[in-house]
Design a protein around this motif. Structure first.
Motif, short mmCIF file in Angstrom:
data_model
loop_
_atom_site.label_atom_id
_atom_site.label_comp_id
_atom_site.label_asym_id
_atom_site.label_seq_id
_atom_site.Cartn_x
_atom_site.Cartn_y
_atom_site.Cartn_z
N GLU A 328 0.84 -1.21 0.00
CA GLU A 328 0.00 0.00 0.00
C GLU A 328 0.87 1.25 0.00
O GLU A 328 0.57 2.23 -0.70
N GLY A 329 1.94 1.24 0.78
CA GLY A 329 2.84 2.39 0.81
C GLY A 329 3.49 2.64 -0.54
O GLY A 329 3.57 3.79 -1.00
N ALA A 330 3.96 1.56 -1.19
CA ALA A 330 4.59 1.71 -2.50
C ALA A 330 3.61 2.27 -3.52
O ALA A 330 3.99 3.07 -4.38
N ALA A 331 2.35 1.88 -3.43
CA ALA A 331 1.34 2.39 -4.35
C ALA A 331 1.14 3.89 -4.17
O ALA A 331 0.95 4.63 -5.15
N GLN A 332 1.18 4.36 -2.93
CA GLN A 332 1.02 5.80 -2.69
C GLN A 332 2.22 6.57 -3.25
O GLN A 332 2.06 7.68 -3.79
N LEU A 333 3.41 6.01 -3.14
CA LEU A 333 4.59 6.66 -3.72
C LEU A 333 4.43 6.82 -5.22
O LEU A 333 4.73 7.89 -5.78
N VAL A 334 3.96 5.79 -5.89
CA VAL A 334 3.75 5.86 -7.35
C VAL A 334 2.71 6.93 -7.68
O VAL A 334 2.88 7.72 -8.60
N GLY A 335 1.62 6.95 -6.90
CA GLY A 335 0.57 7.93 -7.17
C GLY A 335 1.03 9.36 -6.99
O GLY A 335 0.74 10.24 -7.81
N VAL A 336 1.79 9.61 -5.92
CA VAL A 336 2.29 10.98 -5.68
C VAL A 336 3.31 11.35 -6.74
O VAL A 336 3.39 12.53 -7.16
N SER A 337 4.07 10.39 -7.22
CA SER A 337 5.00 10.67 -8.32
C SER A 337 4.22 11.17 -9.55
O SER A 337 4.67 12.08 -10.24
N GLU A 338 3.06 10.60 -9.81
CA GLU A 338 2.23 11.06 -10.92
C GLU A 338 1.72 12.48 -10.68
O GLU A 338 1.63 13.29 -11.61
N VAL A 339 1.39 12.80 -9.44
CA VAL A 339 0.96 14.17 -9.12
C VAL A 339 2.08 15.16 -9.45
O VAL A 339 1.84 16.22 -10.05
N LEU A 340 3.29 14.82 -9.07
CA LEU A 340 4.42 15.70 -9.37
C LEU A 340 4.64 15.85 -10.87
O LEU A 340 4.89 16.96 -11.36
N ASP A 341 4.53 14.74 -11.61
CA ASP A 341 4.68 14.82 -13.07
C ASP A 341 3.62 15.73 -13.68
O ASP A 341 3.90 16.52 -14.58
N ALA A 342 2.39 15.63 -13.17
CA ALA A 342 1.31 16.48 -13.67
C ALA A 342 1.54 17.93 -13.29
O ALA A 342 1.27 18.86 -14.07
N LEU A 343 2.05 18.16 -12.08
CA LEU A 343 2.27 19.53 -11.61
C LEU A 343 3.32 20.24 -12.46
O LEU A 343 3.23 21.44 -12.70
N VAL A 344 4.33 19.50 -12.92
CA VAL A 344 5.36 20.10 -13.77
C VAL A 344 4.74 20.65 -15.05
O VAL A 344 5.09 21.74 -15.52
#
Length: 576
Positions: A328-344
């Motif tokens: 579950e923790g690893a999944a949240q890391l992947v999801g937040v990484s996508e948020v950062l990619d979108a924010l860029v």
């Protein structure tokens, strides 16, 4: 110190020697010479005027040639070893020791083994050597060198510690492939800011962010200006894909395609399919603006609202990271990484560089051997999707305020990610998360200065009795409360609490709820975190107007407004 063993052995011993002893692609090779070899008597064309490359090749190839038609298809082993830029320059004798330890550790030529492979270590620069070997032993058997890259890395970590060099983090085989020297040189020759591999990796990651299905993924790649080639099986099934920059061509004028798996391990089509298996949640599942129930609509643009939703989603992801299982923790890391990619993609110019650096670092922090495909990260992935479809935000007004709110949340999450990875022995990922946190702090400082200054000005204009009443609540409900009221962000927090109280909220309850959302021990500024959490919980503007120039007269202070005078308890709590 970084050893870089090629995944495949070569066949052209003379060609590699010609490169090692040649001028280099940019005349960067200086004084090429052998610092160590299998018997310390290998002919050295760099120092012996009577030796030449052909003699050296013949000596290295002796055992390979003895096999005749039975020689292996690939037999040239190559391992450049580069010192960290901050390390001192090593002497020839020290580089010779490095080479001997690496050929021993990898199984090329163990100490005291008379049948070890023939090898040399060539130095043609201050900061690195090249170890070259032929992988046929003296008894004409193949060298057993499986796992050589891992063993070389481990030996370099020992050398760094023993010699007082910069100690790099141990790898786990999940890092993305770095640009080759040829790619670096091509970028420099063409005047590109960086190798095309890095640009393609960014664009593919941004295409994955919050995407719903494969077809949308490929549409985004094309919309981003990339050439896309799909790999189709005879059955008609899609097996993989490659992408190219239309301006990046080879000598024949053809586009240079990179398979997704060569950009990063998690960008292969099978890995992307696993990420998409859970789908993306409807963005209405996130904390909305309350308009449907007749509650006060939040100020700001659609982009501002998307950033509020993202901050709420990342706070929730942080709670899962701290309390959930590894998957579950690893999944949240992947999801937040996508948020950062979108924010860029949607970032204003003044923070785009820091956010791009943070996104690049965090994608490394999110990639480990812990598989996350079966865990649920739909909410945070949906936040990434909403960011991409919400338009651009500025760094001023409400947009700037909610961007600061989001960045503050991201800084805390990156710190938590570093701690999570470190606890699991993921050294490189933990370091990458720390790098991402540092870049996010820089972006936050840029964006938050204006709204925090406006709130601080309002806080300083409050009657002293109001400030003291809120200070009592902060000491009671906030971690390190006494320190918080002395912090430079105290004025902004006082203004936030007063504004929430005027809107009908209980400041003490808001502080309690904000504190319970996630731990505050790792926060750089507890007051800044509480400001943005309280403003989000109370649905307050992220960029309140500046106060009047004159300070209100002191006098009796009206009692706190009750919640019933403004909004119901149900309306005050964000809906799940």
């Amino acid at each position: 110190m970084v050893p870089d063993i090629g995944k495949k052995q070569g066949t052209n011993a003379y060609g590699l020697l010609a490169y090692l002893y040649g001028p280099g692609k940019r005349d960067e090779h200086v004084d090429p010479h052998i610092v160590a070899s299998w018997d310390n008597y290998a002919p050295d064309p760099g120092r012996d005027p009577h030796a030449n490359l052909k003699q050296l090749e013949s000596a290295l190839m002796l055992r390979v040639n003895q096999l005749g038609s039975r020689k292996p298809k690939r037999f040239v082993w190559h391992c450049p070893v580069r010192a960290d830029p901050g390390d001192r320059h090593l002497s020839d004798e020290e580089w010779a020791e490095v080479a001997r330890r690496i050929v021993h550790a990898t199984g090329i030529a163990k100490d005291g083994d008379p049948d070890g492979c023939r090898w040399i270590a060539v130095r043609h620069a201050d900061d690195h050597i090249h170890i070259m070997a032929t992988t046929v032993r003296g008894n004409l058997t193949r060298a057993r060198i499986n796992g050589d890259a891992y063993r070389a890395q481990a030996e370099c970590r020992k050398i760094e510690k023993e010699w007082g060099l910069r100690q790099l983090k141990e790898g786990d085989g999940t890092a993305a492939k770095r640009p080759t020297s040829a790619e670096l040189y091509k970028a420099e020759r063409l005047g590109r800011a960086e190798p095309v591999r890095l640009e393609l990796r960014d664009k593919v990651r941004q295409a994955v962010a919050g995407v719903k299905d494969e077809e949308e993924f490929f549409e985004r790649l094309k919309a981003g200006g990339l050439l896309v080639k799909r790999r189709i099986a005879p059955s008609g099934d899609l097996l993989g894909y490659s992408v190219a920059d239309p301006l990046d061509r080879n000598a024949a004028g053809e586009p240079v395609y990179f398979p997704g798996s060569k950009l990063a391990p998690d960008l292969s089509l099978p890995r992307i399919r696993k990420r998409l298996a859970g789908g993306a949640a409807d963005t209405t599942a996130l904390d909305d603006d309350g308009a449907a129930d007749g509650i006060r609509r939040l100020p700001g643009s659609r982009a501002a609202l998307a950033r509020r939703h993202a901050a709420a989603a990342i706070d929730e992801a942080g709670r899962v990271l701290e309390s959930g299982n590894d998957e579950e923790g690893a999944a949240q890391l992947v999801g937040v990484s996508e948020v950062l990619d979108a924010l860029v993609v949607k970032a204003p110019a003044d923070t785009r560089a820091q956010l791009r650096a943070a996104a690049r670092a965090f994608e490394r922090a999110a990639r480990s051997h812990v598989r996350a495909e079966r865990a649920d990260n739909r909410v945070v992935r949906s936040a990434a999707r909403e960011l991409l479809f919400s338009g651009f935000a500025t760094s001023r007004g409400e947009d700037g305020g909610v961007t600061a709110m989001l960045l503050c949340t991201l800084v805390l999450f990156a710190i938590a990610a570093a701690r999570w990875n470190s606890a699991r022995g993921h050294a490189q990922q933990a370091e990458a998360a720390r790098v991402a946190a540092a870049q996010l702090r820089e972006a936050y400082a840029t964006v938050a200065a204006r709204p925090m200054a406006q709130m601080a000005a309002r806080g300083r204009s409050l009657p002293e009795a109001v400030r003291e009443r809120h200070a009592v609540l902060v000491r009671e409900h906030v971690h390190r409360g006494e320190q918080a009221v002395e912090d430079e962000g105290w004025d902004a927090l006082a203004a936030t609490l007063a504004e929430a109280e005027a809107a009908g909220y209980d400041p003490g309850e808001l502080l309690q709820r904000a504190r319970e959302q996630r731990e505050l021990g790792s926060a750089d500024s507890v007051t800044a975190v509480m400001v943005w959490r309280v403003r989000r919980l109370a649905k307050l503007s992220a960029a309140p107007p500046a106060p009047a120039l004159s300070r209100p007269a002191t006098g009796p202070v009206p009692p706190p407004a009750t919640a019933s005078a403004h909004v119901s308890e149900a309306a005050r709590r964000p809906r799940r």
